[in-house]
Design an enzyme around this catalytic site. Structure first.
Site, PDB file in Angstrom:
ATOM      1  N   HIS A 153      53.386  38.674  39.514  1.00 34.90           N
ATOM      2  CA  HIS A 153      54.650  39.103  40.125  1.00 34.90           C
ATOM      3  C   HIS A 153      55.683  39.452  39.053  1.00 34.90           C
ATOM      4  O   HIS A 153      56.304  40.528  39.073  1.00 34.90           O
ATOM      5  CB  HIS A 153      55.161  37.969  41.020  1.00 34.90           C
ATOM      6  CG  HIS A 153      56.404  38.281  41.784  1.00 34.90           C
ATOM      7  ND1 HIS A 153      56.397  38.468  43.154  1.00 34.90           N
ATOM      8  CD2 HIS A 153      57.700  38.427  41.391  1.00 34.90           C
ATOM      9  CE1 HIS A 153      57.636  38.724  43.557  1.00 34.90           C
ATOM     10  NE2 HIS A 153      58.439  38.696  42.511  1.00 34.90           N
ATOM     11  N   GLU A 154      55.860  38.548  38.090  1.00 33.25           N
ATOM     12  CA  GLU A 154      56.866  38.776  37.046  1.00 33.25           C
ATOM     13  C   GLU A 154      56.453  39.907  36.105  1.00 33.25           C
ATOM     14  O   GLU A 154      57.310  40.654  35.606  1.00 33.25           O
ATOM     15  CB  GLU A 154      57.115  37.486  36.253  1.00 33.25           C
ATOM     16  CG  GLU A 154      57.635  36.323  37.091  1.00 33.25           C
ATOM     17  CD  GLU A 154      58.903  36.653  37.850  1.00 33.25           C
ATOM     18  OE1 GLU A 154      59.700  37.472  37.365  1.00 33.25           O
ATOM     19  OE2 GLU A 154      59.112  36.075  38.945  1.00 33.25           O
ATOM     20  N   HIS A 173      57.489  43.166  37.610  1.00 36.35           N
ATOM     21  CA  HIS A 173      58.908  43.408  37.342  1.00 36.35           C
ATOM     22  C   HIS A 173      59.103  43.974  35.941  1.00 36.35           C
ATOM     23  O   HIS A 173      59.873  44.918  35.731  1.00 36.35           O
ATOM     24  CB  HIS A 173      59.708  42.116  37.473  1.00 36.35           C
ATOM     25  CG  HIS A 173      59.930  41.653  38.876  1.00 36.35           C
ATOM     26  ND1 HIS A 173      60.145  42.520  39.921  1.00 36.35           N
ATOM     27  CD2 HIS A 173      59.989  40.399  39.402  1.00 36.35           C
ATOM     28  CE1 HIS A 173      60.324  41.837  41.030  1.00 36.35           C
ATOM     29  NE2 HIS A 173      60.226  40.548  40.746  1.00 36.35           N
TER      30      HIS A 173
END
Length: 231
Positions: free
Chosen positions: A133-134, A137
């Site tokens: 997820h990170e 980003h």
């Protein structure tokens, strides 16, 4: 009367004492009975770093995103790459309990990704999807030069991260108590994006978050880069 027998243990050496103290510290940390917060933090950090390195080596999705990150120029060179100098991104394990209890991870364009060592060490699968997820980003920031003051930019990267990281897998959703046959994945992505936008330091009002999610939904949900399709 028979004489009572006595036996004596060998005298304890300094090395024996140090070994005993190390085991005592380890056991107290593992059982949660330690009186030293520093011991607990050090143990959690080591566990987090061990799991992080394992996931980086073994997770196909994490390795895939890291490979594609390495192909992009970084618009915000990191101030400190010492956490993981062998990777195209800094991924540090840090204590978060006093700053944001319950947080799993986050990222900052200037410092890289941080993993909250108190929470992510509980489950390797959680760490895997959290890290993916990170990293999405971070890929978005390097690819599109995100402006985090722009709610539309933030909404788009939150939609993409929830959509592509495995965060909305069937298993994760069932574990959260969400079960819906029709459109379960889309409902999860919307809910997780809304949660990210309305919590934390840069939270925005729920009404605004819902509005910007609706505005960017079609284009951002359909954008699966750097993947060919949803993982």
């Amino acid at each position: 009367m028979a004489e009572a027998s006595t036996s004596q243990l060998p005298a304890q050496t300094p090395a024996d004492q140090r070994l005993l103290e190390r085991w005592q510290r380890k056991l107290s940390v593992m059982t949660g009975l330690s009186s030293s917060p520093a011991d607990i933090e050090a143990y959690q950090c080591r566990q987090c770093e061990t799991m992080r390195d394992k996931v980086v080596k073994s997770s196909p999705i994490v390795r895939f995103i890291l490979t594609h990150l390495s192909l992009l120029p970084d618009p915000t060179p990191l101030k400190d790459q010492s956490a993981t100098p062998y990777l195209p991104a800094s991924i540090a394990c840090v204590p978060c309990k006093d700053v944001a209890p319950g947080l799993f991870a986050g990222h900052d364009p200037e410092t890289g990704i941080f993993l909250c060592q108190e929470t992510v060490i509980r489950d390797e699968g959680v760490l895997r999807s959290t890290l993916a997820h990170e990293l999405i980003h971070l890929w978005d920031h390097r690819r599109f030069h995100l402006d985090y003051r722009n709610p539309r930019h933030r909404a788009c990267t939150e939609i993409r991260a929830a959509n592509l990281s495995g965060d909305c897998s069937w298993k994760n959703e069932v574990n959260r108590g969400h079960f819906s046959i029709p459109r379960q994945h889309q409902l999860c992505v919307r809910r997780r994006a809304l949660l990210s936008l309305t919590t934390g330091y840069s939270a925005i009002p729920k009404e605004e978050a819902e509005r910007v999610i609706n505005e960017v939904w079609d284009s951002c949900f359909a954008d699966t880069r750097p993947f060919d399709e949803i993982y």
